[in-house]
Design an enzyme around this catalytic site. Structure first.
Site, PDB file in Angstrom:
ATOM      1  CG  ASN A   1      29.852 -23.477  -5.921  1.00 15.82           C
ATOM      2  OD1 ASN A   1      29.282 -23.751  -6.892  1.00 15.82           O
ATOM      3  ND2 ASN A   1      31.006 -22.917  -5.640  1.00 15.82           N
TER       4      ASN A   1
ATOM      5  CG  HIS B   1      -1.784   1.471   1.134  1.00 13.03           C
ATOM      6  ND1 HIS B   1      -2.684   1.366   0.674  1.00 13.03           N
ATOM      7  CD2 HIS B   1      -1.681   2.204   2.101  1.00 13.03           C
ATOM      8  CE1 HIS B   1      -3.444   2.596   0.753  1.00 13.03           C
ATOM      9  NE2 HIS B   1      -2.659   3.013   1.734  1.00 13.03           N
TER      10      HIS B   1
ATOM     11  CD  GLU C   1      -3.436  -1.436  -1.718  1.00 10.24           C
ATOM     12  OE1 GLU C   1      -2.905  -1.058  -2.821  1.00 10.24           O
ATOM     13  OE2 GLU C   1      -3.660  -0.957  -0.947  1.00 10.24           O
TER      14      GLU C   1
END
Lengths: 676, 168
Positions: free
Chosen positions: A405, A52, A74
């Site tokens: 990794n 918002h 929203e």
């Protein structure tokens, strides 16, 4: 789509950018948490509020595509918090994508003052809409035409509740009365917003200052009308209502004559708890990094001057004996303490918690593990550990690489893990803590570990070492092979780990920060990689040495000990010279040959430095002593000179180069592997 | 919209002035070997002499070293070789020198020159675009030449090509 922000809005834009990045970073974490606790209403509210605020801010600046995106998300969370919608894991993926697109848009805005064109975000908007539709039957059109919908609603309200005809107090202006009647659900700030949303010609400009004044005085609508309390009770809830209708918001920027109410508006428009948060953060001020950098430089200069003064005093003490000098000395000692404190205080300004990077990992790990079909539990420890911002900024990529990794190469698939009798869900631990004046950052996994023989085999294939060297090599040395340039290869790079960053790049970043990397692994049990970094980069203690009448400084952290150069202890072994030190034989180089400058026959001292796991002896002509120095950059032209970490300015104004022993020894390191 | 209009007007005025009188250009002239060379004054930050230069091992060949310019560290370079002029550095170059500090793509960079002549002014129209093969300087680093009143030939350097990322 280019965005033109008028100069008087520039500051608002900058504030928005900072706020938006912060909100988006927090949302990342919040969405992850949401996956684990989908019922947490506090969390859902927080996400809703974040979106918002973002939408509100973007609205003022007429950033249409950002408004659109934030608006959709929203709406989704509005439904979630009203219990009309439950987010599935797949939908969460879409939300994450939406979040990423928002981040990209903000980044774009920051870098190029552009935002994505409407058609560029169409796809994601559709996806987000599909989530919305899955919740209830409110159609897409209706949302786009929200303005109409809203008008309908309000006019409908009027008809349904004619009893709501309000009685105003005497001093309320006519225009305001009309407004209050038209938008019965809005509070004063809401009305102000509505005015701004109106087409310019209909805008009652004279009402704006009136409303502002009322807000300043802390008045509410109920103070202006004589009606029952019930109606105004609804107001606090309404405050949290989203700023409706994004298309109309585009008109806002046509209204530069009144930046104040616009600026003040988003704060008043948020719900009560958000206001509380705002209050808390008012104890904090944002400072441009440049200003701190400047302060740091000045402190650096003071440190240098202090060193100079202290040297002068000790000389003076030798030459003359007087009471005044003693007093001077005392004063300087006291100043010395203050300067040290000042130095620490300024350093602390630059310190930031490593949370800033660590908080990105839950998301990264979530996405990656989903893609790889691996199950991971990410444990984060010590995220409040602080370190210098400039170090922090450079650590993000290396850490991401290490975590990728671990996930990609380290952890096994769930099936493999079960077969090996390990828990199905793997664990990756990311941790940080302080150790003396260093920070330790580590990542460990309980995956398959590193196969020493495989690594050696590969290094031999790549021509990094000879088979003989491989045989003599310790496990620890073998692990450090993967840090060497040319070790990671294309065929091993998967979509995930391969971003053009190999372990050698990780290593070089860490070394350039004057840090070290340690790899520990046990096959079948897991791997731990430890990064040890200095807390700050700006000021370091160094040893000042000389060769060929040139002066250099070597960071003390790399130095193990200093011994006298004795010819009889130097032996020639093959191509290399070596030094017998107590019971050990160390490879010996003259600094001249490492630097590629003319050889001198004047070696008086040997500096023993630690490079990785190895001790290496470096012969020098002269020792001038220890000094605290401020590292200065040598500019872009010389930033990549091997072996030189930077420069500093000596007491006499001359430039002294700071050596980076690790990179200086890079060329010989390869040949040295396995020699010892 | 208003701002744009304003800009347009400004441009128009400049065009009128430009067509009437050729722009005056001011360069700082100096000697490199036997050549008279100039660099536009806008590209020059300052001129300094007899700075202590610290050599930087392993740096590119044209970098002589670094110096302290009021607390800032600035690289000092020699451009003769790039320009194709025979380079003979005196032994005391590290303390006796004449340096022009330029504003380049890499930030502040100093170049060593043999002799500083001073400010020279001429009109843009005086610049001859294509230097013929008679001058002993690498053409790609030249913006043009100007025939001065005293019959001397002034070579205007293109500092952008000398200090460009591709070049180093």
């Amino acid at each position: 789509m280019k965005i033109n922000v008028p100069p008087d809005m520039q500051e608002i834009l900058e504030e928005f950018l900072v706020e938006a990045s912060e909100i988006l970073d927090n949302l990342d974490q919040d969405l992850i948490d949401l996956e684990n606790s989908p019922e947490d209403s506090e969390l859902i509210n927080r996400i809703f509020r974040g979106m918002h605020t973002l939408k509100g801010g973007a609205g003022f600046l007429n950033l249409t595509s950002i408004v659109e995106l934030a608006h959709r998300m929203e709406d989704i969370f509005n439904k979630v918090r009203n219990g009309e919608l439950k987010i599935t894991s797949d939908q969460l993926d879409i939300l994450f994508e939406g979040l990423d697109r928002l981040k990209e848009a903000i980044e774009m805005l920051k870098e190029e003052s552009e935002i994505p064109a409407p058609e560029e975000i169409e796809d994601i908007l559709k996806k987000l809409d599909s989530i919305l539709e899955s919740g209830s039957s409110i159609s897409e059109n209706e949302k786009i035409n929200q303005e109409k919908a809203e008008n309908r609603e309000s006019s409908g309200n009027d008809k349904e509740k004619p009893q709501r005809k309000l009685k105003f107090k005497a001093d309320v202006p006519e225009g305001l009365k009309k407004l209050i009647e038209k938008y019965p659900d809005k509070d004063l700030a809401g009305l102000l917003e509505e005015i701004i949303l109106m087409p310019p010609e209909e805008r009652p400009m004279d009402i704006i200052p009136v409303i502002e004044k009322l807000i300043e005085e802390g008045k509410e609508i109920k103070d202006l009308v004589e009606i029952e309390e019930e109606k105004s009770d609804a107001e606090p809830e309404e405050k949290a209502e989203p700023v409706k209708n994004s298309p109309a918001s585009s008109k806002k920027s046509d209204l530069p004559q009144d930046p104040e109410p616009q600026k003040a508006e988003p704060q008043k428009n948020v719900s009560k708890s958000a206001t509380k948060e705002k209050k808390k953060s008012s104890d904090v001020i944002r400072i441009d990094v440049e200003r701190i950098e400047n302060l740091m430089n000045l402190v650096g200069e003071i440190v240098l001057d202090r060193n100079r003064i202290m040297r002068l005093i000790s000389q003076l003490e030798k030459e003359v004996r007087s009471e005044t000098i003693e007093q001077l000395n005392e004063t300087v000692i006291s100043m010395d303490r203050t300067v040290s404190d000042l130095q620490i205080a300024v350093m602390k300004l630059r310190m930031q918690p490593i949370k800033k990077i660590f908080s990105k990992f839950p998301r990264i790990v979530r996405d990656l593990s989903k893609k790889l079909g691996k199950k991971v539990n990410l444990v984060i420890e010590g995220e409040d550990t602080e370190l210098d911002k400039s170090i922090l900024d450079k650590l993000e990529d290396p850490l991401i690489h290490l975590v990728r990794n671990s996930l990609d190469h380290g952890l096994e698939t769930p099936e493999e893990r079960v077969m090996m009798g390990k828990p199905e869900v793997g664990t990756i631990k990311l941790f940080a803590y302080h150790e003396g004046d260093h920070i330790i950052i580590g990542i460990s996994d309980d995956g398959r570990g590193i196969n020493v023989e495989k690594v050696k085999q590969k290094a031999i294939e790549k021509g990094l070492i000879t088979p003989d060297q491989a045989k003599q090599m310790s496990d620890k040395d073998a692990y450090s092979l993967i840090l060497m340039p040319g070790f990671s290869t294309k065929d091993q790079v998967t979509e995930l780990s391969g971003r053009g960053v190999g372990m050698d790049v990780v290593a070089s970043v860490i070394y350039s920060l004057r840090g070290t990397i340690e790899i520990d692994s046990e096959e079948g049990k897991g791997t731990t990689i430890i990064l040890k970094l200095p807390l700050t980069v700006a000021i370091i203690r160094t040893l000042i040495i000389g060769v060929n009448n040139q002066i250099f400084s070597i960071p003390l952290h790399a130095i193990i000990e200093i011994v006298k150069y004795e010819k009889e202890k130097v032996k020639s072994v093959g191509r290399f010279k070596s030094l017998v030190l107590r019971d050990e034989v160390l490879p010996l180089f003259s600094l001249n040959e490492l630097l590629g400058i003319k050889e001198s026959d004047n070696k008086k001292f040997v500096v023993v430095v630690k490079v990785g796991e190895k001790f290496i002896a470096v012969a020098v002509d002269k020792l001038y002593g220890e000094e605290e120095i401020v590292i200065k950059s040598m500019g872009e032209l010389l930033e990549n000179v091997p072996g030189i970490a930077g420069a500093t300015i000596a007491g006499d104004g001359r430039v002294i180069l700071i050596l980076d022993i690790n990179s200086l020894l890079n060329d010989v390191k390869k040949e040295l592997l396995g020699v010892l | 919209m208003q701002i744009e209009d304003g800009k347009q007007k400004e441009l128009e005025i400049e065009e009128i002035v430009g067509s009437a009188v050729s722009k005056e250009i001011q360069v700082i002239g100096f000697e490199l070997g036997s050549e008279l060379v100039g660099i536009p004054i806008e590209e020059i930050i300052e001129i300094t002499t007899d700075k202590d230069i610290t050599p930087v091992p392993k740096s590119p060949e044209f970098v002589l070293g670094v110096m302290n310019l009021r607390g800032k560290i600035v690289p000092v370079t020699t451009v003769k070789k790039k320009l194709g002029i025979l380079e003979e550095l005196p032994e005391d170059i590290y303390s006796k020198n004449k340096i022009i500090i330029l504003d380049t793509e890499f930030g502040e960079v100093g170049i060593i020159v043999d002799e500083i002549i001073g400010s020279i002014k001429f009109y843009e129209d005086d610049i001859l675009p294509e230097p013929t093969g008679t001058i002993g300087i690498e053409i790609k680093h030249i913006k043009g030449v100007v025939q001065l009143e005293n019959d001397k030939l002034l070579i205007i350097l293109n500092t952008k090509t000398i200090f460009s990322r591709e070049e180093s």
